[in-house]
Scaffold this active site. Sequence first.
Site, mmCIF file in Angstrom:
data_model
loop_
_atom_site.group_PDB
_atom_site.id
_atom_site.type_symbol
_atom_site.label_atom_id
_atom_site.label_comp_id
_atom_site.label_asym_id
_atom_site.label_seq_id
_atom_site.Cartn_x
_atom_site.Cartn_y
_atom_site.Cartn_z
ATOM 1 N N GLU A 152 0.836 -1.205 0.000
ATOM 2 C CA GLU A 152 0.000 0.000 0.000
ATOM 3 C C GLU A 152 0.871 1.255 0.000
ATOM 4 O O GLU A 152 1.741 1.422 0.837
ATOM 5 C CB GLU A 152 -0.931 0.000 1.214
ATOM 6 C CG GLU A 152 -1.886 -1.181 1.262
ATOM 7 C CD GLU A 152 -2.869 -1.224 0.084
ATOM 8 O OE1 GLU A 152 -2.951 -0.232 -0.666
ATOM 9 O OE2 GLU A 152 -3.545 -2.264 -0.075
ATOM 10 N N ARG A 164 -17.826 0.309 4.957
ATOM 11 C CA ARG A 164 -18.909 -0.405 4.279
ATOM 12 C C ARG A 164 -19.594 -1.391 5.214
ATOM 13 O O ARG A 164 -20.744 -1.745 5.038
ATOM 14 C CB ARG A 164 -18.343 -1.138 3.051
ATOM 15 C CG ARG A 164 -19.379 -1.693 2.107
ATOM 16 C CD ARG A 164 -18.721 -2.236 0.841
ATOM 17 N NE ARG A 164 -17.642 -3.183 1.118
ATOM 18 C CZ ARG A 164 -17.831 -4.457 1.438
ATOM 19 N NH1 ARG A 164 -19.044 -4.951 1.524
ATOM 20 N NH2 ARG A 164 -16.799 -5.250 1.656
ATOM 21 N N CYS A 195 -8.020 -0.771 7.993
ATOM 22 C CA CYS A 195 -6.647 -0.895 7.488
ATOM 23 C C CYS A 195 -6.117 0.455 7.015
ATOM 24 O O CYS A 195 -4.991 0.836 7.331
ATOM 25 C CB CYS A 195 -6.574 -1.923 6.360
ATOM 26 S SG CYS A 195 -6.762 -3.603 6.961
ATOM 27 N N HIS A 230 -1.408 -5.398 2.445
ATOM 28 C CA HIS A 230 -2.610 -6.229 2.446
ATOM 29 C C HIS A 230 -2.265 -7.607 1.883
ATOM 30 O O HIS A 230 -1.589 -7.708 0.861
ATOM 31 C CB HIS A 230 -3.694 -5.622 1.543
ATOM 32 C CG HIS A 230 -4.718 -4.810 2.276
ATOM 33 N ND1 HIS A 230 -5.013 -3.508 1.940
ATOM 34 C CD2 HIS A 230 -5.551 -5.128 3.317
ATOM 35 C CE1 HIS A 230 -5.981 -3.054 2.743
ATOM 36 N NE2 HIS A 230 -6.316 -4.012 3.591
HETATM 37 N N1 PCA Z 1 -8.704 -5.903 6.839
HETATM 38 C C1 PCA Z 1 -9.621 -4.778 6.992
HETATM 39 C C2 PCA Z 1 -9.511 -4.370 8.435
HETATM 40 C C3 PCA Z 1 -8.806 -5.466 9.124
HETATM 41 C C4 PCA Z 1 -8.269 -6.327 8.062
HETATM 42 O O1 PCA Z 1 -7.521 -7.305 8.213
HETATM 43 C C5 PCA Z 1 -9.342 -3.662 5.995
HETATM 44 O O2 PCA Z 1 -8.854 -3.933 4.888
HETATM 45 O O3 PCA Z 1 -9.623 -2.501 6.307
#
Ligand code: PCA
Length: 228
Positions: free
Chosen positions: A90, A100, A153, A186
Amino acid sequence: MTTALITGFDPFGGADHNPSWDAAEELAARAADGRLIAQTEHTGLTVDIHRLPVVHEAALETLDAAIAAVAPDVVISLGLAGGTDAVRLERVGLNLRDARIPDNAGAQPVDEPIVDDGAPALFSTLRLKAAHARITAAQIPVQLSLSAGSFVCNEVLYGLLHRLRGGQAEPYDAAAPAPVRGGFVHVPSLREADCPVSLQQAVEAVDLLLAASLDDRPDVEHPGAALH
Ligand code: PCA
């Protein structure tokens, strides 16, 4: 001594696990045995892992406590992006909460800033281009990503970068040196049978990102961005 703080998340959205925490635990296990690539390149590297709640504000409070306890030299937060098929490095945290789904405490903020009067966006200070090249060379599916979404996140990425800059809101100088590098990755649904990324590959990707980021030099100029 060099210390890396790695965070993962609790399960959310009704799931019974969160692969970001699987990855954090495996990274810590490799570090404890001295098996990280980053440790061969940076002697004396230790890894501390902390698990964050999937709750607006509380996630950042837990992160603050971890940063205060660990005094890390680098921070990489990990989260799950279900339905994706690559490790996503990211690049940008947005000063926006727009959920959401409700978080694990039932809150669902819509179109709110994370930091009042904060910069609209902050950039990851990890060496993402250098890492992208190394992760690609290791044949692990990886992408540079321009959005971590607008749920918890993204909040952790933006809040982390804000804190590592000393909590200054403005002005934002992307060229200013980062005293402690930090950012967010992610991972896909690693436990699913058809996931194109294995847990071991995701952990190796974070290891390579750690190795690339424990370096004072600016990031490499490598054209790794997606066209769209
Ligand atoms: N994914 C979510 C929040 C916690 C996670 O592991 C996100 O992408 O915001």
